[in-house]
Design a protein around this motif. Structure first.
Motif, mmCIF file in Angstrom:
data_model
loop_
_atom_site.group_PDB
_atom_site.id
_atom_site.type_symbol
_atom_site.label_atom_id
_atom_site.label_comp_id
_atom_site.label_asym_id
_atom_site.label_seq_id
_atom_site.Cartn_x
_atom_site.Cartn_y
_atom_site.Cartn_z
ATOM 1 N N ARG A 85 0.773 -1.414 0.181
ATOM 2 C CA ARG A 85 0.103 0.018 -0.082
ATOM 3 C C ARG A 85 0.839 1.339 -0.096
ATOM 4 N N LYS A 86 1.864 0.982 0.274
ATOM 5 C CA LYS A 86 3.003 2.400 0.610
ATOM 6 C C LYS A 86 3.186 2.706 -1.044
ATOM 7 N N PHE A 87 3.283 1.731 -1.984
ATOM 8 C CA PHE A 87 3.507 2.141 -3.299
ATOM 9 C C PHE A 87 2.333 1.992 -4.394
ATOM 10 N N ILE A 88 1.302 1.091 -4.064
ATOM 11 C CA ILE A 88 0.158 0.858 -4.996
ATOM 12 C C ILE A 88 -0.890 1.200 -4.205
ATOM 13 N N ALA A 89 -1.638 2.339 -4.822
ATOM 14 C CA ALA A 89 -2.910 2.694 -4.437
ATOM 15 C C ALA A 89 -4.238 1.874 -4.468
ATOM 16 N N PHE A 90 -4.133 1.115 -5.613
ATOM 17 C CA PHE A 90 -4.927 0.128 -5.924
ATOM 18 C C PHE A 90 -4.588 -0.738 -7.143
ATOM 19 N N LYS A 91 -5.096 -1.763 -7.362
ATOM 20 C CA LYS A 91 -4.983 -2.668 -8.402
ATOM 21 C C LYS A 91 -6.156 -2.958 -9.261
ATOM 22 N N ILE A 92 -6.120 -3.261 -10.310
ATOM 23 C CA ILE A 92 -6.993 -4.007 -11.179
ATOM 24 C C ILE A 92 -6.825 -5.211 -11.730
ATOM 25 N N ASP A 93 -7.677 -6.434 -11.724
ATOM 26 C CA ASP A 93 -7.060 -7.777 -11.725
ATOM 27 C C ASP A 93 -7.400 -8.132 -13.373
ATOM 28 N N LEU A 94 -6.323 -8.685 -13.908
ATOM 29 C CA LEU A 94 -6.200 -9.228 -15.282
ATOM 30 C C LEU A 94 -6.333 -10.688 -15.028
ATOM 31 N N ASP A 95 -7.327 -11.383 -15.452
ATOM 32 C CA ASP A 95 -7.465 -13.052 -15.316
ATOM 33 C C ASP A 95 -6.759 -13.384 -16.718
ATOM 34 N N LYS A 96 -6.989 -14.521 -16.798
ATOM 35 C CA LYS A 96 -6.096 -15.234 -17.810
ATOM 36 C C LYS A 96 -6.998 -15.453 -19.205
#
Length: 447
Positions: free
Chosen positions: A242-253
């Motif tokens: 969390r120090k570096f990445i505010a949020f993430k979006i998931d990429l499935d296969k």
């Protein structure tokens, strides 16, 4: 180009990514977020298409020409021990690529200004000898009390690094006043653990808190977690990230399609009708579901190599291709050449009858998918042929007949529990070709 075919149907994901960036740009917010996907899920393809889309839109809509987009391939630039230097040089390389495109005068002038700003950073880095040696700042602080001389040296180095960092942030802040800056960070997963962490640290040092600067990090969180634990021990990885990445979006296969375009050179070796082509696309999407694209590419490459070794130059029935991909895929999943149970699914399709290893590698959901195709391809029992099941004259039906010939003896249209009512001399030749294909799968490696 075949490589640019959107086999995994990522257009919707790219649209979502584009929406996030436009909203952040409109609000002039600074942000670092991640695209989280497993190895081979197509993260690089997504980022390249995203960058291409921005470039295309900006060339078509001058009024919306609001972005500086920089591409930083961590692995490509990892010979720079100091990531700050690698990041700046990657940005300079992007500028040089843009200037070589022959931009309009206004755009040319803006990118020239960006180049001058980055050169100013490089000048500061050279003056302070940043990047000549690996600056392990955290270790400098830990060891700073060793002796008076080392204390003076380390403080000087730390001071020099801070000057370069301050200069970098100042120049980037100035650039972001003209346009939204987007820094695309790719191939983090391919770097050594220590370097991966250092890259995240530097991205944070350089860009954190700067308005109108968006950093997009391509990452595999599961692998990154291993790297973090390897460096820092058992810590709370989510809190650390969390120090570096505010949020993430998931990429499935993803669920693939357009195999004929992606693997055109292989498809050209077979003959098929438009109806059979549709059946093949649906079949391959099911058979290969859950495998990352790099693994799928490996399967098709191996199939093509072996097929070229066994074919006689004439285009063959596309059911042979279906057999080759099915056999290679299931063999890869189970890590064994003997998948005879596939040939018996019409007669005894009990998932619980599989071995423990087969269950673990296949899974019940995939088993049910295969069973669906068995029932599509195998007709009702032919009473005149005893206990044999008749093969439908479809891609799927013939595919299971060829598979049966990999394990049982062919005899006048029958093999194992199956009967092929439309057999002829060509059928016998195809049976021989199938057996030669099977002989080679353990010999030919495309890893």
């Amino acid at each position: 180009m075949a490589d640019r075919v959107d086999v995994l149907n990522r257009n919707m994901f790219i649209e979502q990514l584009w929406s996030i960036v436009r909203i952040l740009s409109r609000e002039r917010k600074g942000c670092c977020f991640g695209i989280d996907g497993a190895w081979g899920s197509g993260k690089t393809f997504v980022l390249e298409e995203f960058e291409r889309r921005i470039s295309k839109q900006q060339s078509e809509e001058t009024a919306d020409n609001q972005f500086y987009v920089f591409h930083y391939d961590c692995w490509k630039y990892d010979y720079y021990e100091e990531p700050l230097l690698a990041i700046v040089i990657a940005m300079l390389d992007t500028v040089q690529d843009k200037l070589s495109e022959g931009l309009e005068r206004a755009a040319q002038s803006l990118w020239e200004n960006v180049k001058e700003n980055l050169y100013a950073v490089m000048g500061e880095a050279c003056k302070n000898k940043i990047g000549v040696n690996l600056l392990e700042i955290g270790k400098f602080v830990d060891k700073i009390k060793e002796d008076t001389e080392s204390e003076r040296i380390k403080i000087d180095e730390l001071s020099g690094f801070r000057k370069v960092l301050e200069k970098t942030r100042k120049e980037i802040k100035g650039m972001a006043e003209d346009k939204t800056m987007i820094i695309v960070v790719d191939e983090l997963d391919r770097c050594l653990p220590e370097y991966s962490i250092k890259v995240l640290e530097r991205l944070h040092h350089i860009f954190d808190g700067l308005d109108n600067v968006i950093v997009i990090v391509s990452m595999d969180k599961s692998q990154l977690k291993k790297s973090i634990i390897e460096i820092f021990g058992e810590i709370d990885v989510d809190i650390y990230l969390r120090k570096f990445i505010a949020f993430k979006i998931d990429l499935d296969k993803g669920r693939a399609s357009m195999y004929a375009q992606k693997f055109a050179s292989y498809f050209y070796m077979f003959r098929m009708t438009a109806e059979e082509s549709e059946e093949i696309e649906e079949l391959f999407a099911d058979i290969l579901y859950g495998l990352d694209m790099r693994t799928q590419e490996r399967i098709f490459r191996k199939a093509q190599i072996i097929h070229e070794m066994t074919e006689d130059g004439a285009a063959e029935d596309c059911s042979i291709m279906a057999f080759e991909i099915l056999y290679l895929t299931v063999s890869l999943k189970t890590k064994q050449k003997d998948v005879k149970w596939l040939c018996k699914m019409r007669e005894a399709d009990d998932y619980n009858a599989l071995s423990k290893r087969e269950k673990e590698s296949i899974g019940e959901k995939y088993f049910e998918t295969l069973k669906k195709h068995v029932y599509k391809g195998i007709e009702t029992e032919y009473k005149s042929r005893g206990s044999y099941y008749g093969i439908a004259s479809t891609v799927t039906g013939k595919m299971f007949f060829w598979l049966s010939n990999a394990f049982y003896t062919y005899n006048n249209g029958t093999c194992g529990i199956y009967y092929f009512p439309n057999h002829d001399e060509q059928t016998k030749r195809d049976v021989d070709r199938v057996k030669r294909f099977v002989e080679l799968i353990d010999i030919v490696s495309c890893d």
